[in-house]
Design an enzyme around this catalytic site. Structure first.
Site, PDB file in Angstrom:
ATOM      1  CG  ASP A  27      -3.125  -0.749  -2.230  1.00 43.36           C
ATOM      2  OD1 ASP A  27      -3.228   0.398  -1.768  1.00 43.36           O
ATOM      3  OD2 ASP A  27      -3.613  -1.744  -1.658  1.00 43.36           O
ATOM      4  CG  ASP A  44      -4.075   3.737  -1.191  1.00 40.39           C
ATOM      5  OD1 ASP A  44      -4.617   3.512  -2.291  1.00 40.39           O
ATOM      6  OD2 ASP A  44      -4.193   2.965  -0.220  1.00 40.39           O
ATOM      7  CG  ASP A  53      -6.789  -0.184  -1.192  1.00 39.36           C
ATOM      8  OD1 ASP A  53      -6.085   0.836  -1.037  1.00 39.36           O
ATOM      9  OD2 ASP A  53      -6.806  -1.123  -0.372  1.00 39.36           O
ATOM     10  CB  SER A  86      -0.964  -0.025   1.188  1.00 38.75           C
ATOM     11  OG  SER A  86      -1.867   1.039   1.135  1.00 38.75           O
TER      12      SER A  86
END
Length: 454
Positions: free
Chosen positions: A245, A243, A247, A99
């Site tokens: 990743d 962010d 999501d 992340s």
């Protein structure tokens, strides 16, 4: 490598420094353990843009295939794109990402078929135990017939599916600045937003897991400064930051002012309730603004309050059949997306809501931003339980106070509330406070902090 993996197997995922804490040999054992625990005969794997992600992902695939399991690799993707593949294919999945953590980190987010989360209580503890055992005894014997490893591109299908869930057919032209933070938003946004009446101003779309421009965590105000300035410079209608990743999404208005994730939760909740005939359950965690349950009720829905943390939200989504859920951390969960979180779908809702009327975003979200909030304030304490007891003693006998311990300690009155909850991993107490106006909020915030930090 030590057989104690407690430092990298967290409550909801695997995460640690590569290669100091884990490497490809351990990823291979995780792959074998994952398929043993899930009983899968096929899985899907994706990865982000970190330098270590392709190698770790491929090692995991080898470990799974050695156990006779067929592996579909979807390659570079966002975490919600992996959830899409898990849901659409009906397969357990593994996403290689850390992340917004710094470049030296990597991790694995795991799910069962239909994007159902895998956490400590739903398989992650058993996966850790197997991997720990095998680091000492060696990998398990391979199956008589190895599984296959095949590649499949899902980006177009993922984008089409998201756009089928939001009506964008009649929105007015909008100018939107998008900060991908050198993360996976730079990969997904061009396809998802492609063909819409949007002028997209891209920022940091180059995939670079070393994050050369800023940390890919838009909840930290320092990381949206560039976006705020660019929105103002471009005269854009809004800005969106993802962010690492992709999501989670964070929104700023036409002035570059941050829009609170609670206001986005309320806005999307109203839209999802309308899409579902004016009824349905909406999940929110207990530090979300009071605006959220108010808006849900005003739009015919039933608000349900949960503890902080995506595993609690997803469990309650499944249990209650909720149509939508939102968190202060800018995670947004949709029933029509297998109860999984997708910042991209939330972003499409914001674009549809803004583009479906003539006013600016600041006016649109004002109705969903009714109170003054402190944001989350962390304090290091020597004894969490002692400080929580002191707070309870200070407030429990006051008039008009209600108290609950769903997650830490929440004190509520007709005019304000606050929650103090302990960190599970650090000697911290986390304070969130909200009141009808800024002056009252500051008074409550400072009074509680004086007890916490006494």
């Amino acid at each position: 490598m030590a057989a104690d993996l407690s430092q990298i197997v967290k409550a909801y995922d695997v995460r640690g420094v590569v290669p100091d804490q884990w490497d490809e040999s351990l990823a291979e054992l995780f792959g074998a353990a994952f398929v043993q625990v899930t009983g899968a005969d096929a899985i899907v794997i994706g990865h982000d843009m970190r330098p270590s992600s392709p190698g770790l992902s491929r090692a995991f695939a080898r470990g799974a295939a050695a156990r006779g399991v067929d592996v579909t690799e979807i390659g570079l993707c966002s975490t919600d794109q992996l959830y899409y593949a898990s849901g659409a294919f009906g397969l357990p999945g593994a996403m290689f990402t850390a992340s917004h953590n710094p470049a030296q980190y990597n991790g694995i987010k795991l799910c069962r078929a239909g994007a159902a989360p895998v956490g400590q209580d739903t398989g992650l503890a058993q996966i850790r135990e197997l991997a720990e055992r095998w680091t000492e005894s060696g990998a398990p014997e391979p199956a008589a017939t190895r599984g296959t490893i095949t590649r499949r591109d899902t980006l177009d299908d993922y984008a089409a599916y998201l756009r089928s869930l939001v009506d964008l057919t009649s929105i007015r032209p909008l100018k939107v600045v998008v900060d991908a933070g050198n993360g996976m938003g730079g990969h997904t946004v061009p396809t998802v937003f492609g063909g819409l009446p949007l002028t997209v101003v891209p920022m940091y779309f180059e995939l670079d897991g070393t994050f050369p421009n800023h940390e890919a965590n838009p909840l930290d105000p320092a990381n949206i400064v560039d976006l705020q300035k660019r929105v103002a410079d471009e005269g854009a209608d809004l800005g969106i930051a993802f962010d690492g990743d992709a999501d989670r999404c964070f929104v700023v208005d036409e002035h570059g002012d941050p829009v609170s994730p609670s206001a986005i939760t309320a806005l999307v909740a109203a839209r999802e309730l309308a899409r579902n005939g004016g009824s349905g359950t909406v999940i929110h965690n207990l530090i979300t603004s009071s605006t959220v349950p108010e808006v849900v009720k005003e739009n015919g829905g039933t608000p349900v309050r949960t503890r902080v943390g995506h595993s609690f939200i997803k469990a309650e989504m499944a249990k209650s059949g909720a149509i939508f859920g939102g968190e202060h951390s800018a995670h947004y969960y949709f029933k029509d997306f297998w109860n999984a979180d997708t910042g991209m779908l939330a972003a499409l809702h914001v674009l549809a809501a803004l583009g479906g009327q003539e006013g600016p975003l600041s006016d649109l979200v004002a109705q969903y931003d009714r109170y003054a909030g402190s944001g989350e304030i962390n304090s290091t304490v020597a004894d969490q339980a002692d400080r929580l007891a002191a707070i309870r003693a200070a407030y429990e006998n006051r008039p008009d106070v209600t108290l609950d311990e769903l997650d830490g300690l929440t004190i509520t009155t007709p005019d304000w509330w606050f929650n103090v909850r302990p960190s599970n991993t650090e000697p911290l107490l986390r304070l969130n406070a909200e009141a009808r106006d800024e002056t009252m909020m500051a008074k409550v915030r400072d009074e509680v902090l004086s007890i916490i930090r006494a």
